[in-house]
Scaffold this motif. Structure first.
Motif, PDB file in Angstrom:
ATOM      1  N   ALA A 125       0.852  -1.191   0.000  1.00 20.70           N
ATOM      2  CA  ALA A 125       0.000   0.000   0.000  1.00 20.70           C
ATOM      3  C   ALA A 125       0.887   1.239   0.000  1.00 20.70           C
ATOM      4  CB  ALA A 125      -0.923  -0.002   1.219  1.00 20.70           C
ATOM      5  N   THR A 127       0.847   4.988   0.651  1.00 17.94           N
ATOM      6  CA  THR A 127      -0.030   5.934   1.347  1.00 17.94           C
ATOM      7  C   THR A 127       0.576   7.329   1.300  1.00 17.94           C
ATOM      8  OG1 THR A 127       0.974   5.605   3.535  1.00 17.94           O
ATOM      9  CG2 THR A 127      -0.760   4.076   2.883  1.00 17.94           C
ATOM     10  N   ARG A 150      -3.383   1.778  -7.232  1.00 23.12           N
ATOM     11  CA  ARG A 150      -4.375   2.495  -6.432  1.00 23.12           C
ATOM     12  C   ARG A 150      -3.719   2.788  -5.089  1.00 23.12           C
ATOM     13  NH1 ARG A 150      -5.727   3.030 -10.688  1.00 23.12           N
ATOM     14  NH2 ARG A 150      -7.681   2.506 -11.740  1.00 23.12           N
ATOM     15  N   VAL A 151      -3.918   3.995  -4.605  1.00 24.24           N
ATOM     16  CA  VAL A 151      -3.184   4.445  -3.429  1.00 24.24           C
ATOM     17  C   VAL A 151      -4.146   4.844  -2.325  1.00 24.24           C
ATOM     18  CG1 VAL A 151      -1.303   5.244  -4.920  1.00 24.24           C
ATOM     19  CG2 VAL A 151      -3.070   6.871  -4.187  1.00 24.24           C
ATOM     20  N   THR A 152      -3.588   5.210  -1.188  1.00 23.28           N
ATOM     21  CA  THR A 152      -4.369   5.690  -0.049  1.00 23.28           C
ATOM     22  C   THR A 152      -3.909   7.102   0.279  1.00 23.28           C
ATOM     23  OG1 THR A 152      -4.566   3.445   0.834  1.00 23.28           O
ATOM     24  CG2 THR A 152      -4.969   5.264   2.373  1.00 23.28           C
ATOM     25  N   HIS A 175      -9.206   5.359  -5.396  1.00 24.28           N
ATOM     26  CA  HIS A 175      -8.254   5.360  -4.288  1.00 24.28           C
ATOM     27  C   HIS A 175      -8.978   5.437  -2.943  1.00 24.28           C
ATOM     28  CE1 HIS A 175      -5.392   6.115  -7.506  1.00 24.28           C
ATOM     29  NE2 HIS A 175      -6.105   7.168  -7.862  1.00 24.28           N
ATOM     30  N   ASP A 176      -8.268   5.074  -1.878  1.00 27.70           N
ATOM     31  CA  ASP A 176      -8.765   5.267  -0.518  1.00 27.70           C
ATOM     32  C   ASP A 176      -8.557   6.718  -0.097  1.00 27.70           C
ATOM     33  OD1 ASP A 176      -9.658   2.718   0.028  1.00 27.70           O
ATOM     34  OD2 ASP A 176      -8.038   2.180   1.397  1.00 27.70           O
ATOM     35  N   THR A 215     -11.944   6.270   5.137  1.00 27.01           N
ATOM     36  CA  THR A 215     -11.737   4.873   5.539  1.00 27.01           C
ATOM     37  C   THR A 215     -10.669   4.692   6.605  1.00 27.01           C
ATOM     38  OG1 THR A 215     -10.341   4.700   3.569  1.00 27.01           O
ATOM     39  CG2 THR A 215     -12.557   3.822   3.404  1.00 27.01           C
ATOM     40  N   THR A 302      -4.918  -0.246  -2.655  1.00 25.56           N
ATOM     41  CA  THR A 302      -5.344   0.574  -1.533  1.00 25.56           C
ATOM     42  C   THR A 302      -5.120  -0.202  -0.228  1.00 25.56           C
ATOM     43  OG1 THR A 302      -7.612  -0.267  -1.548  1.00 25.56           O
ATOM     44  CG2 THR A 302      -7.126   1.643  -2.960  1.00 25.56           C
ATOM     45  N   THR A 303      -5.085   0.523   0.867  1.00 21.32           N
ATOM     46  CA  THR A 303      -4.905  -0.141   2.159  1.00 21.32           C
ATOM     47  C   THR A 303      -6.070  -1.072   2.452  1.00 21.32           C
ATOM     48  OG1 THR A 303      -3.715   1.807   2.937  1.00 21.32           O
ATOM     49  CG2 THR A 303      -4.433   0.231   4.594  1.00 21.32           C
ATOM     50  N   THR A 304      -7.279  -0.660   2.066  1.00 22.98           N
ATOM     51  CA  THR A 304      -8.445  -1.520   2.264  1.00 22.98           C
ATOM     52  C   THR A 304      -8.269  -2.845   1.540  1.00 22.98           C
ATOM     53  OG1 THR A 304      -9.895   0.402   2.505  1.00 22.98           O
ATOM     54  CG2 THR A 304     -10.935  -1.697   1.939  1.00 22.98           C
ATOM     55  N   GLU A 305      -7.783  -2.798   0.306  1.00 19.12           N
ATOM     56  CA  GLU A 305      -7.565  -4.035  -0.448  1.00 19.12           C
ATOM     57  C   GLU A 305      -6.407  -4.834   0.135  1.00 19.12           C
ATOM     58  OE1 GLU A 305      -6.876  -5.589  -5.054  1.00 19.12           O
ATOM     59  OE2 GLU A 305      -7.011  -3.428  -4.633  1.00 19.12           O
TER      60      GLU A 305
END
Length: 308
Positions: A125, A127, A150-152, A175-176, A215, A302-305
């Motif tokens: 991730a 961020t 995809r980033v956060t 993105h997050d 998030t 993303t961090t969620t992923e």
């Protein structure tokens, strides 16, 4: 014998007349000039004169309807194109509501403060601390998307006040988006009330702009939160504090190659990397970082992923 001649346009248009492009766009408002007219039959002259008067009146009415007082043409074709464009781009049409933004999630297998994800999956991730020149932020998002990443983004609330459109830009890119406090002060040194004002202030801005408090929460001026700040964050609605295990040090402006080496030298499966908006070195380094991650078989998500 009487010759009927249609008057030519004056050499200069009044402010209320159609613009230069109008002869092509408004054929009814700007009839052809200088075209020889056939001589009328004297027996039908009254009827032709009546028709001419009706035509002049019709042209005048078309002119009034087709051009505004400022000379801008309000043509149905242009209005139709605008309508199609707005429908194709929901953010350009206030009647079309964007999709609801994601909300914080609890990950039962993760600690209260998360520094990295699972070490058995080839994901990382990236961020970003959300602050600085919005043009640089957009450039970074564009580079990430070109590289399939995809980033956060952890946004500072006061930055969102200055650039409210950036929140939707982040979410529209897949993105997050999270909370990095209201003013980016040393939150661990604050009283409970002040810390809550910082976290809740940014959460309120995110909710107003996106419908969600974001998030993730990351403390400002520290990689981790004190127990007091972590408790306040939970009360506001964030089950976890997002930390990191790789610091890019891009905020020291060491040059793009140094940023790339710092990230690639520390990253591994499950890593959470700390980067920043607002630094040209980061923009320049990102393509090389993504290329090297891909070479190693690591995917930027993303961090969620990363944690899902």
């Amino acid at each position: 014998m009487v010759r009927v001649i249609t008057p030519a346009h004056p050499s200069q248009q009044s402010p209320d007349a159609c613009p230069d492009a109008c002869p092509d766009a408004c054929p009814d408002a700007c009839p052809d000039v200088g075209v020889p007219r056939a001589e009328p039959d004297p027996r039908r002259l009254p009827d032709r004169r009546a028709a001419l008067r009706s035509g002049v009146a019709l042209a005048a009415g078309t002119l009034a309807a087709g051009c505004s007082a400022t000379g801008a043409a309000a043509h149905p074709v242009a209005a139709s194109r605008t309508s199609v464009s707005s429908s194709a781009n929901p953010s350009a049409n206030p009647a079309v509501k964007p999709a609801a933004a994601p909300v914080p999630r609890r990950f039962p297998r993760q600690p209260a403060q998360i520094a990295h994800g699972p070490r058995d999956r080839p994901r990382v991730a990236l961020t970003f601390h959300g602050q600085g020149d919005p043009a640089v932020a957009r450039a970074l998002l564009g580079e990430a998307e070109k590289g399939g990443a995809r980033v956060t983004v952890l946004a500072v609330g006061s930055w969102l006040d200055e650039h409210p459109d950036i929140a939707r830009r982040i979410l529209d890119g897949g993105h997050d988006l999270g909370n990095h406090t209201l003013r980016h002060l040393d939150i661990n040194a604050m009283s409970e009330a002040d810390a809550e004002a910082e976290i809740r202030g940014c959460a309120d801005r995110l909710r107003r702009l996106t419908g969600s408090i974001g998030t993730w929460f990351r403390p400002s001026r520290s990689p981790s939160a004190s127990s007091l700040v972590a408790g306040v964050a939970r009360r506001v609605g964030y089950p976890h504090v997002l930390s990191y295990d790789v610091d890019s040090l891009d905020y020291t402006s060491p040059g793009a190659p140094a940023v790339t080496r710092q990230v690639i030298g520390g990253v591994r499966d499950g890593s959470v990397v700390s980067l920043h908006f607002g630094y040209a070195d980061t923009v320049a380094a990102l393509p090389a970082v993504l290329e090297e991650l891909g070479r190693r078989g690591l995917r930027a998500v993303t961090t969620t992923e990363l944690l899902s």
